[in-house]
Design an enzyme around this catalytic site. Structure first.
Site, short mmCIF file in Angstrom:
data_model
loop_
_atom_site.label_atom_id
_atom_site.label_comp_id
_atom_site.label_asym_id
_atom_site.label_seq_id
_atom_site.Cartn_x
_atom_site.Cartn_y
_atom_site.Cartn_z
N HIS A 205 0.80 -1.23 0.00
CA HIS A 205 0.00 0.00 0.00
C HIS A 205 0.83 1.28 0.00
O HIS A 205 0.29 2.37 -0.17
CB HIS A 205 -0.95 0.03 1.20
CG HIS A 205 -0.28 0.42 2.47
ND1 HIS A 205 0.36 -0.48 3.26
CD2 HIS A 205 -0.11 1.63 3.06
CE1 HIS A 205 0.88 0.14 4.31
NE2 HIS A 205 0.63 1.42 4.20
C1 UD1 Z 1 -1.86 5.88 5.55
C2 UD1 Z 1 -0.57 6.30 6.26
C3 UD1 Z 1 0.38 5.11 6.36
C4 UD1 Z 1 -0.31 3.87 6.93
C5 UD1 Z 1 -1.57 3.58 6.11
C6 UD1 Z 1 -2.33 2.36 6.58
C7 UD1 Z 1 -0.02 8.65 5.84
C8 UD1 Z 1 0.89 9.57 5.11
N1 UD1 Z 1 0.11 7.36 5.53
O1 UD1 Z 1 -1.54 5.57 4.20
O2 UD1 Z 1 1.47 5.46 7.18
O3 UD1 Z 1 0.57 2.77 6.88
O4 UD1 Z 1 -2.42 4.74 6.17
O5 UD1 Z 1 -3.35 2.03 5.67
O6 UD1 Z 1 -0.79 9.07 6.66
N2 UD1 Z 1 -8.85 5.58 0.83
C9 UD1 Z 1 -10.08 5.00 0.64
N3 UD1 Z 1 -10.79 4.61 1.74
C10 UD1 Z 1 -10.33 4.81 3.00
C11 UD1 Z 1 -9.08 5.41 3.18
C12 UD1 Z 1 -8.34 5.79 2.08
O7 UD1 Z 1 -10.53 4.80 -0.48
O8 UD1 Z 1 -11.03 4.46 3.96
C13 UD1 Z 1 -8.05 5.99 -0.34
C14 UD1 Z 1 -7.82 7.51 -0.35
O9 UD1 Z 1 -8.76 8.15 -1.10
C15 UD1 Z 1 -6.43 7.62 -0.94
C16 UD1 Z 1 -5.78 6.30 -0.64
O10 UD1 Z 1 -6.78 5.39 -0.24
O11 UD1 Z 1 -6.49 7.78 -2.34
C17 UD1 Z 1 -4.72 6.41 0.41
O12 UD1 Z 1 -5.24 6.89 1.68
P1 UD1 Z 1 -4.34 7.86 2.61
O13 UD1 Z 1 -5.05 8.16 3.85
O14 UD1 Z 1 -3.84 9.00 1.80
O15 UD1 Z 1 -3.03 7.06 2.95
P2 UD1 Z 1 -2.69 5.51 3.08
O16 UD1 Z 1 -1.99 5.08 1.83
O17 UD1 Z 1 -3.85 4.70 3.53
#
Ligand code: UD1
Length: 364
Positions: A205
């Site tokens: 991820h």
């Molecule tokens: C975040 C943390 C990372 C942690 C990870 C666990 C930061 C910088 N990174 O990364 O340290 O290991 O969480 O998962 O804070 N999204 C959804 N549904 C959700 C949540 C996110 O669709 O419930 C999508 C968002 O729209 C985005 C992507 O997933 O495009 C990433 O989500 P984001 O919160 O930016 O960071 P993670 O990669 O999850």
């Protein structure tokens, strides 16, 4: 004592479960969910399975660029902190929710504690590394999970307020291992695995892996080389980027929707080895004595590598196949107690109490 604890993303829910229980048994807790992770399978399921008290407040910040996400959280957290005036603010791990909490609290001069302090990958291209450095440098109390983390802080001149309490995941795993194991028989047929059939568990991820086309293509290719099923719960970011780059996994990869913590631990406990870029899973694998292959150039959990339980590997066929062969070979003879002993959450609350009472901290 009134404590305001902020969580927002999956790894924080997992870690806060035992700490939240300990705080609530002894003090007033205001649990704040920033809303960084909002899908039921990224958030709600962890609260249910780990019996975490419902957050008192949800800031519903949602997705956005780093600045938008972090800034929106800070605005809302500042308002809340001014209103609640807590005796301590707790930030946990290394996400955008962590650094937003730390900056909002520090600028209001509220006492700030950071759980999982001192981790470093020494790779500043990772947003998590920036979040860690900032949070550690402005925290008053730093709860480190290992001696390596304490030494990292020392190298940056941070020596006061540092407590090596062990890793809170020890308490989390302790609470869920038996219920997790009992879920395996129902889980195996759902992912097409026969009882006892060898498989690898995989998670990918990190932006550094998902958001670069060539690298993600390399990961897809090396996963096809594994001579057994690879069970891959797909994080939303991975799903999105697979689609963007028009990539598909080979037939041995069983791509499934994200799963809860109990199912993750059940699969980890039953797999031959894991393939991951998650920080938490590398450590959970070590705790459950499972070999890991980490698809990254660096790791914060260097002790898992030096002890021979974890291998850093680039997504290149030759190196990858050698890592898989080694992971499927004999397990290392030694399994040192890097992450401390159970009772980490109790030690954390004991330290906070002693600081407020101005009495000598229990493990200072
Ligand atoms: C975040 C943390 C990372 C942690 C990870 C666990 C930061 C910088 N990174 O990364 O340290 O290991 O969480 O998962 O804070 N999204 C959804 N549904 C959700 C949540 C996110 O669709 O419930 C999508 C968002 O729209 C985005 C992507 O997933 O495009 C990433 O989500 P984001 O919160 O930016 O960071 P993670 O990669 O999850």
């Amino acid at each position: 004592m009134k404590i305001l604890t902020v969580v927002g993303a999956r790894p924080e829910f997992i870690q806060i479960a035992p700490v939240d229980r300990e705080i609530r048994a002894r003090h007033q807790q205001i649990l704040v969910h920033t809303g960084q992770h909002y899908d039921a399978e990224m958030s709600q399921v962890f609260f249910q399975e780990l019996n975490i008290h419902a957050p008192e407040i949800n800031l519903e910040v949602g997705s956005g660029s780093h600045a938008v996400q972090t800034g929106t959280m800070m605005v809302k957290l500042e308002e809340l902190m001014l209103q609640e005036k807590p005796d301590f603010v707790i930030a946990i791990s290394d996400t955008n929710s962590t650094v937003a909490t730390a900056m909002a609290a520090a600028k209001l001069n509220l006492p700030l504690a950071h759980i999982e302090a001192g981790l470093r990958s020494y790779d500043r291209t990772m947003p998590e590394e920036i979040n860690r450095i900032i949070t550690d440098h402005i925290s008053d109390v730093l709860f480190s999970p290992t001696q390596v983390a304490v030494d990292n802080l020392k190298r940056e001149g941070i020596t006061t307020g540092v407590f090596n309490v062990g890793d809170v995941r020890m308490d989390t795993i302790d609470a869920v291992l038996e219920p997790a194991r009992s879920r395996l028989p129902a889980l195996q047929p759902m992912i097409g695995l026969a009882p006892g059939q060898p498989f690898a568990l995989a998670t990918i991820h990190r932006a550094g892996n998902t958001d670069r086309e060539e690298r993600l293509r390399g990961i897809v290719q090396v996963f096809s080389l594994v001579d057994m099923p690879v069970v891959l719960p797909v994080h939303p970011r991975l799903a999105k980027m697979m689609q963007t780059y028009n990539l598909t996994f080979s037939d041995n990869v069983r791509a499934i929707n994200p799963i809860g913590f109990l199912d993750t631990i059940a699969l980890l406990d039953a797999c031959r080895f894991i393939l991951t870029d998650s920080g938490g899973l590398q450590k959970e694998a070590y705790m459950l004595r499972k070999p890991a292959i980490t698809i990254r150039e660096t790791t914060e959990w260097t002790e898992t590598v030096t002890s021979g339980w974890n291998r850093l590997c680039e997504p290149e066929p030759e190196a990858f196949q050698a890592a898989v062969a080694a992971a499927c070979g004999p397990l290392p003879a030694e399994h040192p107690d890097f992450y401390g002993t159970y009772g980490v959450s109790r030690r954390i609350v004991d330290v906070l109490e002693s600081i407020l009472k101005k009495s000598p901290p229990p493990s200072a």
